[in-house]
Scaffold this motif. Sequence first.
Motif, PDB file in Angstrom:
ATOM      1  N   PRO B  64       0.824  -1.215   0.000  1.00 17.35           N
ATOM      2  CA  PRO B  64       0.000   0.000   0.000  1.00 17.35           C
ATOM      3  C   PRO B  64       0.860   1.268   0.000  1.00 17.35           C
ATOM      4  O   PRO B  64       2.081   1.193   0.168  1.00 17.35           O
ATOM      5  N   TYR B  65       0.223   2.394  -0.196  1.00 16.75           N
ATOM      6  CA  TYR B  65       0.836   3.719  -0.058  1.00 16.75           C
ATOM      7  C   TYR B  65       2.080   3.933  -0.917  1.00 16.75           C
ATOM      8  O   TYR B  65       3.067   4.497  -0.460  1.00 16.75           O
ATOM      9  N   VAL B  66       2.025   3.472  -2.143  1.00 21.05           N
ATOM     10  CA  VAL B  66       3.111   3.767  -3.078  1.00 21.05           C
ATOM     11  C   VAL B  66       2.785   5.121  -3.700  1.00 21.05           C
ATOM     12  O   VAL B  66       2.195   5.209  -4.779  1.00 21.05           O
ATOM     13  N   ASP B  67       3.147   6.191  -2.969  1.00 21.88           N
ATOM     14  CA  ASP B  67       2.733   7.527  -3.410  1.00 21.88           C
ATOM     15  C   ASP B  67       3.907   8.481  -3.595  1.00 21.88           C
ATOM     16  O   ASP B  67       3.739   9.690  -3.694  1.00 21.88           O
ATOM     17  N   THR B  68       5.119   7.934  -3.608  1.00 25.55           N
ATOM     18  CA  THR B  68       6.287   8.761  -3.914  1.00 25.55           C
ATOM     19  C   THR B  68       7.176   7.986  -4.890  1.00 25.55           C
ATOM     20  O   THR B  68       7.034   6.762  -5.035  1.00 25.55           O
ATOM     21  N   ILE B  69       8.076   8.711  -5.531  1.00 27.39           N
ATOM     22  CA  ILE B  69       9.021   8.085  -6.463  1.00 27.39           C
ATOM     23  C   ILE B  69       9.826   7.003  -5.723  1.00 27.39           C
ATOM     24  O   ILE B  69      10.047   5.902  -6.237  1.00 27.39           O
ATOM     25  N   GLU B  70      10.239   7.332  -4.487  1.00 31.24           N
ATOM     26  CA  GLU B  70      11.069   6.405  -3.713  1.00 31.24           C
ATOM     27  C   GLU B  70      10.300   5.113  -3.399  1.00 31.24           C
ATOM     28  O   GLU B  70      10.830   4.012  -3.511  1.00 31.24           O
ATOM     29  N   MET B  71       9.034   5.274  -2.986  1.00 30.13           N
ATOM     30  CA  MET B  71       8.216   4.091  -2.690  1.00 30.13           C
ATOM     31  C   MET B  71       8.037   3.250  -3.957  1.00 30.13           C
ATOM     32  O   MET B  71       8.049   2.017  -3.909  1.00 30.13           O
ATOM     33  N   ALA B  72       7.871   3.930  -5.085  1.00 26.72           N
ATOM     34  CA  ALA B  72       7.676   3.209  -6.344  1.00 26.72           C
ATOM     35  C   ALA B  72       8.943   2.426  -6.699  1.00 26.72           C
ATOM     36  O   ALA B  72       8.873   1.263  -7.127  1.00 26.72           O
ATOM     37  N   GLN B  73      10.085   3.060  -6.485  1.00 27.34           N
ATOM     38  CA  GLN B  73      11.342   2.361  -6.786  1.00 27.34           C
ATOM     39  C   GLN B  73      11.533   1.155  -5.866  1.00 27.34           C
ATOM     40  O   GLN B  73      11.989   0.100  -6.301  1.00 27.34           O
ATOM     41  N   ALA B  74      11.177   1.333  -4.600  1.00 24.81           N
ATOM     42  CA  ALA B  74      11.272   0.211  -3.659  1.00 24.81           C
ATOM     43  C   ALA B  74      10.350  -0.927  -4.075  1.00 24.81           C
ATOM     44  O   ALA B  74      10.708  -2.112  -3.998  1.00 24.81           O
ATOM     45  N   VAL B  76       9.374  -1.608  -7.118  1.00 21.89           N
ATOM     46  CA  VAL B  76       9.964  -2.239  -8.308  1.00 21.89           C
ATOM     47  C   VAL B  76      11.051  -3.230  -7.889  1.00 21.89           C
ATOM     48  O   VAL B  76      11.156  -4.329  -8.431  1.00 21.89           O
ATOM     49  N   GLU B  77      11.846  -2.841  -6.887  1.00 19.48           N
ATOM     50  CA  GLU B  77      12.881  -3.769  -6.401  1.00 19.48           C
ATOM     51  C   GLU B  77      12.275  -5.064  -5.879  1.00 19.48           C
ATOM     52  O   GLU B  77      12.762  -6.153  -6.143  1.00 19.48           O
ATOM     53  N   HIS B  78      11.184  -4.932  -5.116  1.00 23.49           N
ATOM     54  CA  HIS B  78      10.474  -6.116  -4.611  1.00 23.49           C
ATOM     55  C   HIS B  78      10.019  -7.007  -5.764  1.00 23.49           C
ATOM     56  O   HIS B  78      10.170  -8.222  -5.735  1.00 23.49           O
ATOM     57  N   ILE B  79       9.428  -6.364  -6.760  1.00 17.86           N
ATOM     58  CA  ILE B  79       8.878  -7.116  -7.891  1.00 17.86           C
ATOM     59  C   ILE B  79      10.007  -7.831  -8.638  1.00 17.86           C
ATOM     60  O   ILE B  79       9.922  -9.030  -8.931  1.00 17.86           O
ATOM     61  N   ILE B 104       6.983   4.198 -13.322  1.00 19.14           N
ATOM     62  CA  ILE B 104       8.042   3.458 -12.614  1.00 19.14           C
ATOM     63  C   ILE B 104       7.584   2.027 -12.341  1.00 19.14           C
ATOM     64  O   ILE B 104       8.316   1.069 -12.594  1.00 19.14           O
ATOM     65  N   ILE B 105       6.363   1.881 -11.825  1.00 18.88           N
ATOM     66  CA  ILE B 105       5.838   0.536 -11.543  1.00 18.88           C
ATOM     67  C   ILE B 105       5.816  -0.302 -12.824  1.00 18.88           C
ATOM     68  O   ILE B 105       6.186  -1.484 -12.835  1.00 18.88           O
ATOM     69  N   ASN B 106       5.412   0.338 -13.921  1.00 18.42           N
ATOM     70  CA  ASN B 106       5.328  -0.389 -15.188  1.00 18.42           C
ATOM     71  C   ASN B 106       6.698  -0.834 -15.710  1.00 18.42           C
ATOM     72  O   ASN B 106       6.768  -1.689 -16.592  1.00 18.42           O
ATOM     73  N   SER B 107       7.758  -0.242 -15.176  1.00 19.11           N
ATOM     74  CA  SER B 107       9.102  -0.602 -15.649  1.00 19.11           C
ATOM     75  C   SER B 107       9.614  -1.892 -15.002  1.00 19.11           C
ATOM     76  O   SER B 107      10.661  -2.402 -15.370  1.00 19.11           O
ATOM     77  N   ALA B 108       8.869  -2.417 -14.028  1.00 18.17           N
ATOM     78  CA  ALA B 108       9.321  -3.642 -13.347  1.00 18.17           C
ATOM     79  C   ALA B 108       9.224  -4.853 -14.273  1.00 18.17           C
ATOM     80  O   ALA B 108       8.486  -4.832 -15.258  1.00 18.17           O
ATOM     81  N   GLN B 109       9.992  -5.889 -13.948  1.00 15.96           N
ATOM     82  CA  GLN B 109       9.950  -7.129 -14.735  1.00 15.96           C
ATOM     83  C   GLN B 109       8.724  -7.915 -14.299  1.00 15.96           C
ATOM     84  O   GLN B 109       8.801  -8.768 -13.416  1.00 15.96           O
ATOM     85  N   ALA B 110       7.597  -7.618 -14.936  1.00 15.51           N
ATOM     86  CA  ALA B 110       6.331  -8.204 -14.480  1.00 15.51           C
ATOM     87  C   ALA B 110       5.279  -8.129 -15.570  1.00 15.51           C
ATOM     88  O   ALA B 110       5.444  -7.409 -16.555  1.00 15.51           O
ATOM     89  N   CYS B 111       4.223  -8.899 -15.369  1.00 12.82           N
ATOM     90  CA  CYS B 111       3.033  -8.775 -16.207  1.00 12.82           C
ATOM     91  C   CYS B 111       2.160  -7.725 -15.548  1.00 12.82           C
ATOM     92  O   CYS B 111       1.560  -7.966 -14.500  1.00 12.82           O
ATOM     93  N   ASN B 112       2.136  -6.532 -16.126  1.00 13.93           N
ATOM     94  CA  ASN B 112       1.488  -5.408 -15.474  1.00 13.93           C
ATOM     95  C   ASN B 112      -0.003  -5.334 -15.784  1.00 13.93           C
ATOM     96  O   ASN B 112      -0.399  -5.275 -16.942  1.00 13.93           O
ATOM     97  N   LEU B 113      -0.819  -5.321 -14.736  1.00 10.27           N
ATOM     98  CA  LEU B 113      -2.271  -5.321 -14.912  1.00 10.27           C
ATOM     99  C   LEU B 113      -2.844  -4.062 -14.276  1.00 10.27           C
ATOM    100  O   LEU B 113      -3.234  -4.056 -13.107  1.00 10.27           O
ATOM    101  N   ASP B 114      -2.830  -3.005 -15.049  1.00 11.35           N
ATOM    102  CA  ASP B 114      -3.289  -1.713 -14.556  1.00 11.35           C
ATOM    103  C   ASP B 114      -4.816  -1.697 -14.574  1.00 11.35           C
ATOM    104  O   ASP B 114      -5.438  -1.830 -15.608  1.00 11.35           O
ATOM    105  N   MET B 115      -5.407  -1.528 -13.392  1.00  6.21           N
ATOM    106  CA  MET B 115      -6.861  -1.638 -13.306  1.00  6.21           C
ATOM    107  C   MET B 115      -7.585  -0.374 -13.709  1.00  6.21           C
ATOM    108  O   MET B 115      -8.760  -0.406 -14.017  1.00  6.21           O
ATOM    109  N   TYR B 116      -6.915   0.758 -13.627  1.00  6.72           N
ATOM    110  CA  TYR B 116      -7.568   2.025 -13.939  1.00  6.72           C
ATOM    111  C   TYR B 116      -7.449   2.397 -15.411  1.00  6.72           C
ATOM    112  O   TYR B 116      -8.372   2.947 -16.002  1.00  6.72           O
TER     113      TYR B 116
END
Lengths: 298, 298
Positions: B64-74, B76-79, B104-116
């Motif tokens: 939850p609460y991925v609302d900053t660039i830093e959180m998004a990068q973190a 992505v690292e998890h993913i 940033i989230i979309n840049s992760a190595q993943a199958c991205n399923l954007d709900m919005y």
Amino acid sequence: MENLMNSLSAKATIQNRSALAVDKPQVIRVAFFISDGTAITAETLGRSILSQFASVPFETRVIPYVDTIEMAQAAVEHINKAYQTTGILPLVFDTIVDPDIREIINSAQACNLDMYEGLIGRITDEIGVEPDAHSGHAHDDVDSETYKSRIDAVHFALDNDDGARTRHYDMADIILIGVSRSGKTPTSLYLALQFGIRAANYPLTEDDLFDNQLPKALQPHREKLFGLIIDTERLQKIRQERRAGSRYASFKQCEEEQRAIQAIYMTQNIPSLNVSEMSVEEIATRILQITGLKRRIG
Amino acid sequence: MENLMNSLSAKATIQNRSALAVDKPQVIRVAFFISDGTAITAETLGRSILSQFASVPFETRVIPYVDTIEMAQAAVEHINKAYQTTGILPLVFDTIVDPDIREIINSAQACNLDMYEGLIGRITDEIGVEPDAHSGHAHDDVDSETYKSRIDAVHFALDNDDGARTRHYDMADIILIGVSRSGKTPTSLYLALQFGIRAANYPLTEDDLFDNQLPKALQPHREKLFGLIIDTERLQKIRQERRAGSRYASFKQCEEEQRAIQAIYMTQNIPSLNVSEMSVEEIATRILQITGLKRRIG
């Protein structure tokens, strides 16, 4: 203006009143949340998306259990009637699995927003497995550990609400503390229902607050304590609605309690959160994030 | 097999154990639910979609609460780490509004399923209004009538739980009745938290059941009564976990109570529902559907 809107629909969601400050009567677009199950998923995502258009008023209608051809036809009639009444296409958010039923819903005079369609196709491509043909997952938690954890957690929250009982704190996952009316009870129940977490809660009253130490019942469980903080203005407003004009609801009293409790959190090293601007969902989620507490279900 | 899975992740969701009955160790795909708010929306829809692939085990993680660039990068690292560990692309369900964070989230190595993504674009085309740039709707119900209705309903449910108090039944929207352990309390609380409905509940005990008439406290409120029914086998199982070997938990006792209560529902003309196969969400939604009771929030 207000009356006209009420006559259009008692359930109209007025997201921003300034948007209505126009001279001519405004027609409100209808948004439907439709599913073959409870429609909670369709409604949750749908409302979240509508909230991105805060200046636009919508009237919302939920149609659950559209799981037969007849139900689907009845839903289409509702949608078409909304179109005829308003003259603007309704939005239809749906999560329907059965292709025949989905086709009927899609035939309505509406802007159809199928939430599953694209995503399920992409997942199928990625994992190489076709989705099951069953509808929803309403029965998931029945007869399972999930069901039991959840019900046990709810009963735990009830039995240990508001400091009513303290002898089972060794079984608690977390003990919420805070002044009266800071949101402990709804948060405890939400933690139980949503995450299966056993949350007790204990109100710090005046006696505790100005005693400069933790109540005896809490002392052995310090590592489970989590403190809620609420802004004085907001606390006063909530208490005022409860007991208008009382000392309990006075600004001075609210302020003193807030100061005292924050001093306790600090000196006793208790993690805490200012919940003034938060919904119950947000408080619960933040608590998990801060404490690292693991959910028992989901 | 079991151990291997546990070592991969304690949170692995085993949706179908038969899928694991293979000889070689199985790698479990990770599914992330990510949002700039509580992630409850992303998780609700994501789990609902995953349940369409019941034969496939997934390990789920909520961020939850991925609302900053830093959180998004973190995030992505998890993913990416999940991808490196498992060797298969994680699924990423997200509801992120901010385009920079989404990128940033979309840049992760993943199958991205954007709900919005798709839905918001289609709504914009239809209504001719651009979405706001704010994130989520976490603050929606703060300081509003919604918040107050909800909290009031929760306190009402608590104060009027289990027949504890009956003098405020004139303020109840509904009064749930049923035998002990038929699910009245969690349903009352869910009705309060989710729909703002004031639900009291009253247990029909042996004395009431075999008296052939409604308890006095309920008689003036007949039109608000709603009866829960639970299959004898299931009731016995639940009671057995509570008080193993007791008369209360005996099959005979459970069966007699069930028969008696259904006779009361029938002779007194009280609407009822068999909740044996239902989750709390489903019971609550069905009750609204059957009674026509209007939600106070949402």
